[in-house]
Motif scaffolding. Structure first.
Motif, PDB file in Angstrom:
ATOM      1  N   MET A 151       0.837  -1.155   0.000  1.00  0.00           N
ATOM      2  CA  MET A 151       0.000   0.000   0.000  1.00  0.00           C
ATOM      3  C   MET A 151       0.895   1.235   0.000  1.00  0.00           C
ATOM      4  O   MET A 151       1.875   1.284   0.739  1.00  0.00           O
ATOM      5  CB  MET A 151      -0.845  -0.028   1.261  1.00  0.00           C
ATOM      6  CG  MET A 151      -2.167   0.516   1.106  1.00  0.00           C
ATOM      7  SD  MET A 151      -2.827   0.229   2.716  1.00  0.00           S
ATOM      8  CE  MET A 151      -4.409   0.406   2.687  1.00  0.00           C
ATOM      9  N   ALA A 152       0.557   2.190  -0.830  1.00  0.00           N
ATOM     10  CA  ALA A 152       1.363   3.407  -0.892  1.00  0.00           C
ATOM     11  C   ALA A 152       0.513   4.543  -1.423  1.00  0.00           C
ATOM     12  O   ALA A 152      -0.530   4.330  -2.040  1.00  0.00           O
ATOM     13  CB  ALA A 152       2.575   3.193  -1.772  1.00  0.00           C
ATOM     14  N   ASP A 153       0.975   5.746  -1.193  1.00  0.00           N
ATOM     15  CA  ASP A 153       0.299   6.956  -1.647  1.00  0.00           C
ATOM     16  C   ASP A 153       0.904   7.374  -2.984  1.00  0.00           C
ATOM     17  O   ASP A 153       2.083   7.712  -3.064  1.00  0.00           O
ATOM     18  CB  ASP A 153       0.473   8.045  -0.595  1.00  0.00           C
ATOM     19  CG  ASP A 153      -0.213   9.345  -0.966  1.00  0.00           C
ATOM     20  OD1 ASP A 153      -0.819   9.426  -2.062  1.00  0.00           O
ATOM     21  OD2 ASP A 153      -0.152  10.287  -0.164  1.00  0.00           O
ATOM     22  N   GLY A 154       0.080   7.347  -4.031  1.00  0.00           N
ATOM     23  CA  GLY A 154       0.550   7.699  -5.359  1.00  0.00           C
ATOM     24  C   GLY A 154       1.019   9.135  -5.466  1.00  0.00           C
ATOM     25  O   GLY A 154       1.891   9.448  -6.287  1.00  0.00           O
ATOM     26  N   LYS A 155       0.475  10.025  -4.628  1.00  0.00           N
ATOM     27  CA  LYS A 155       0.922  11.427  -4.643  1.00  0.00           C
ATOM     28  C   LYS A 155       2.292  11.567  -3.999  1.00  0.00           C
ATOM     29  O   LYS A 155       3.096  12.385  -4.420  1.00  0.00           O
ATOM     30  CB  LYS A 155      -0.088  12.305  -3.917  1.00  0.00           C
ATOM     31  CG  LYS A 155      -1.400  12.435  -4.652  1.00  0.00           C
ATOM     32  CD  LYS A 155      -2.363  13.311  -3.894  1.00  0.00           C
ATOM     33  CE  LYS A 155      -3.707  13.365  -4.614  1.00  0.00           C
ATOM     34  NZ  LYS A 155      -4.680  14.151  -3.864  1.00  0.00           N
ATOM     35  N   ALA A 156       2.554  10.760  -2.992  1.00  0.00           N
ATOM     36  CA  ALA A 156       3.839  10.831  -2.299  1.00  0.00           C
ATOM     37  C   ALA A 156       4.941  10.105  -3.071  1.00  0.00           C
ATOM     38  O   ALA A 156       6.112  10.402  -2.898  1.00  0.00           O
ATOM     39  CB  ALA A 156       3.720  10.240  -0.898  1.00  0.00           C
ATOM     40  N   LEU A 157       4.554   9.170  -3.908  1.00  0.00           N
ATOM     41  CA  LEU A 157       5.526   8.375  -4.654  1.00  0.00           C
ATOM     42  C   LEU A 157       5.113   8.340  -6.128  1.00  0.00           C
ATOM     43  O   LEU A 157       4.426   7.430  -6.573  1.00  0.00           O
ATOM     44  CB  LEU A 157       5.597   6.953  -4.090  1.00  0.00           C
ATOM     45  CG  LEU A 157       6.641   6.021  -4.665  1.00  0.00           C
ATOM     46  CD1 LEU A 157       8.044   6.578  -4.489  1.00  0.00           C
ATOM     47  CD2 LEU A 157       6.548   4.663  -3.996  1.00  0.00           C
ATOM     48  N   PRO A 158       5.528   9.349  -6.896  1.00  0.00           N
ATOM     49  CA  PRO A 158       5.180   9.356  -8.320  1.00  0.00           C
ATOM     50  C   PRO A 158       5.744   8.123  -9.021  1.00  0.00           C
ATOM     51  O   PRO A 158       6.810   7.632  -8.675  1.00  0.00           O
ATOM     52  CB  PRO A 158       5.859  10.621  -8.853  1.00  0.00           C
ATOM     53  CG  PRO A 158       6.160  11.454  -7.661  1.00  0.00           C
ATOM     54  CD  PRO A 158       6.329  10.497  -6.507  1.00  0.00           C
ATOM     55  N   GLY A 159       5.026   7.618  -9.988  1.00  0.00           N
ATOM     56  CA  GLY A 159       5.479   6.437 -10.724  1.00  0.00           C
ATOM     57  C   GLY A 159       5.236   5.143  -9.975  1.00  0.00           C
ATOM     58  O   GLY A 159       5.862   4.131 -10.257  1.00  0.00           O
ATOM     59  N   LEU A 160       4.305   5.190  -9.025  1.00  0.00           N
ATOM     60  CA  LEU A 160       4.020   4.005  -8.218  1.00  0.00           C
ATOM     61  C   LEU A 160       3.569   2.833  -9.079  1.00  0.00           C
ATOM     62  O   LEU A 160       3.950   1.692  -8.821  1.00  0.00           O
ATOM     63  CB  LEU A 160       2.944   4.335  -7.177  1.00  0.00           C
ATOM     64  CG  LEU A 160       2.599   3.263  -6.177  1.00  0.00           C
ATOM     65  CD1 LEU A 160       3.823   2.858  -5.384  1.00  0.00           C
ATOM     66  CD2 LEU A 160       1.497   3.744  -5.254  1.00  0.00           C
ATOM     67  N   ASP A 161       2.812   3.095 -10.119  1.00  0.00           N
ATOM     68  CA  ASP A 161       2.355   2.019 -11.004  1.00  0.00           C
ATOM     69  C   ASP A 161       3.543   1.354 -11.705  1.00  0.00           C
ATOM     70  O   ASP A 161       3.579   0.142 -11.872  1.00  0.00           O
ATOM     71  CB  ASP A 161       1.347   2.531 -12.017  1.00  0.00           C
ATOM     72  CG  ASP A 161       1.861   3.678 -12.867  1.00  0.00           C
ATOM     73  OD1 ASP A 161       2.779   4.397 -12.413  1.00  0.00           O
ATOM     74  OD2 ASP A 161       1.342   3.867 -13.976  1.00  0.00           O
ATOM     75  N   ARG A 162       4.544   2.138 -12.088  1.00  0.00           N
ATOM     76  CA  ARG A 162       5.740   1.563 -12.716  1.00  0.00           C
ATOM     77  C   ARG A 162       6.546   0.748 -11.719  1.00  0.00           C
ATOM     78  O   ARG A 162       7.096  -0.295 -12.063  1.00  0.00           O
ATOM     79  CB  ARG A 162       6.606   2.653 -13.329  1.00  0.00           C
ATOM     80  CG  ARG A 162       5.954   3.315 -14.542  1.00  0.00           C
ATOM     81  CD  ARG A 162       6.844   4.356 -15.126  1.00  0.00           C
ATOM     82  NE  ARG A 162       7.192   5.281 -14.039  1.00  0.00           N
ATOM     83  CZ  ARG A 162       8.101   6.226 -14.110  1.00  0.00           C
ATOM     84  NH1 ARG A 162       8.797   6.396 -15.202  1.00  0.00           N
ATOM     85  NH2 ARG A 162       8.352   7.022 -13.097  1.00  0.00           N
ATOM     86  N   LEU A 163       6.613   1.217 -10.471  1.00  0.00           N
ATOM     87  CA  LEU A 163       7.337   0.475  -9.438  1.00  0.00           C
ATOM     88  C   LEU A 163       6.667  -0.875  -9.191  1.00  0.00           C
ATOM     89  O   LEU A 163       7.344  -1.901  -9.141  1.00  0.00           O
ATOM     90  CB  LEU A 163       7.384   1.277  -8.135  1.00  0.00           C
ATOM     91  CG  LEU A 163       7.997   0.549  -6.938  1.00  0.00           C
ATOM     92  CD1 LEU A 163       9.457   0.211  -7.200  1.00  0.00           C
ATOM     93  CD2 LEU A 163       7.846   1.380  -5.678  1.00  0.00           C
ATOM     94  N   ALA A 164       5.357  -0.887  -9.076  1.00  0.00           N
ATOM     95  CA  ALA A 164       4.633  -2.138  -8.837  1.00  0.00           C
ATOM     96  C   ALA A 164       4.853  -3.118  -9.983  1.00  0.00           C
ATOM     97  O   ALA A 164       5.082  -4.308  -9.762  1.00  0.00           O
ATOM     98  CB  ALA A 164       3.149  -1.854  -8.644  1.00  0.00           C
ATOM     99  N   SER A 165       4.816  -2.624 -11.187  1.00  0.00           N
ATOM    100  CA  SER A 165       5.028  -3.478 -12.357  1.00  0.00           C
ATOM    101  C   SER A 165       6.455  -4.024 -12.382  1.00  0.00           C
ATOM    102  O   SER A 165       6.679  -5.202 -12.669  1.00  0.00           O
ATOM    103  CB  SER A 165       4.746  -2.687 -13.631  1.00  0.00           C
ATOM    104  OG  SER A 165       4.982  -3.477 -14.755  1.00  0.00           O
ATOM    105  N   ALA A 166       7.431  -3.162 -12.069  1.00  0.00           N
ATOM    106  CA  ALA A 166       8.830  -3.586 -12.081  1.00  0.00           C
ATOM    107  C   ALA A 166       9.096  -4.641 -11.003  1.00  0.00           C
ATOM    108  O   ALA A 166       9.817  -5.615 -11.254  1.00  0.00           O
ATOM    109  CB  ALA A 166       9.750  -2.385 -11.876  1.00  0.00           C
ATOM    110  N   VAL A 167       8.511  -4.468  -9.825  1.00  0.00           N
ATOM    111  CA  VAL A 167       8.692  -5.448  -8.750  1.00  0.00           C
ATOM    112  C   VAL A 167       8.111  -6.786  -9.187  1.00  0.00           C
ATOM    113  O   VAL A 167       8.731  -7.842  -9.002  1.00  0.00           O
ATOM    114  CB  VAL A 167       8.051  -4.964  -7.435  1.00  0.00           C
ATOM    115  CG1 VAL A 167       7.980  -6.082  -6.413  1.00  0.00           C
ATOM    116  CG2 VAL A 167       8.834  -3.782  -6.875  1.00  0.00           C
ATOM    117  N   HIS A 168       6.938  -6.766  -9.794  1.00  0.00           N
ATOM    118  CA  HIS A 168       6.304  -7.991 -10.267  1.00  0.00           C
ATOM    119  C   HIS A 168       7.185  -8.688 -11.301  1.00  0.00           C
ATOM    120  O   HIS A 168       7.420  -9.897 -11.225  1.00  0.00           O
ATOM    121  CB  HIS A 168       4.931  -7.680 -10.850  1.00  0.00           C
ATOM    122  CG  HIS A 168       4.194  -8.882 -11.315  1.00  0.00           C
ATOM    123  ND1 HIS A 168       4.260  -9.327 -12.612  1.00  0.00           N
ATOM    124  CD2 HIS A 168       3.398  -9.747 -10.652  1.00  0.00           C
ATOM    125  CE1 HIS A 168       3.524 -10.414 -12.732  1.00  0.00           C
ATOM    126  NE2 HIS A 168       2.991 -10.690 -11.553  1.00  0.00           N
TER     127      HIS A 168
END
Length: 56
Positions: free
Chosen positions: A1-18
Motif C-alpha cells: 500500500m502506498a500513496d501515489g501522490k507521495a511516490l510518483p510512478g508508483l504504477d511503474r514500481l509495482a510493475s517492475a517489482v512484479h
C-alpha cells in the motif's frame, strides 16, 4: 500500500517489482517442501502453499 501522490510512478514500481519477482522465481530451482517436525506444531496443512499459488 502506498500513496501515489507521495511516490510518483508508483504504477511503474509495482510493475517492475512484479517483473523482477518472476525473473527471480525462474532462477530458483523448485524442490518439494521439507516435512515439518512435531516440535514446529506438527505436520498440519496451513494452506500457505495454496495462498502463494493464488497470489501468483
Amino acid at each position: 500500500m502506498a500513496d501515489g501522490k507521495a511516490l510518483p510512478g508508483l504504477d511503474r514500481l509495482a510493475s517492475a517489482v512484479h517483473d523482477e519477482m518472476e525473473d527471480l522465481q525462474a532462477l530458483v530451482p523448485t524442490a518439494p517442501a521439507p516435512e515439518r517436525s512435531d516440535r514446529c506444531g506438527g505436520n498440519r496443512d496451513t494452506g500457505a502453499t495454496e495462498a502463494v499459488d493464488a497470489a501468483q
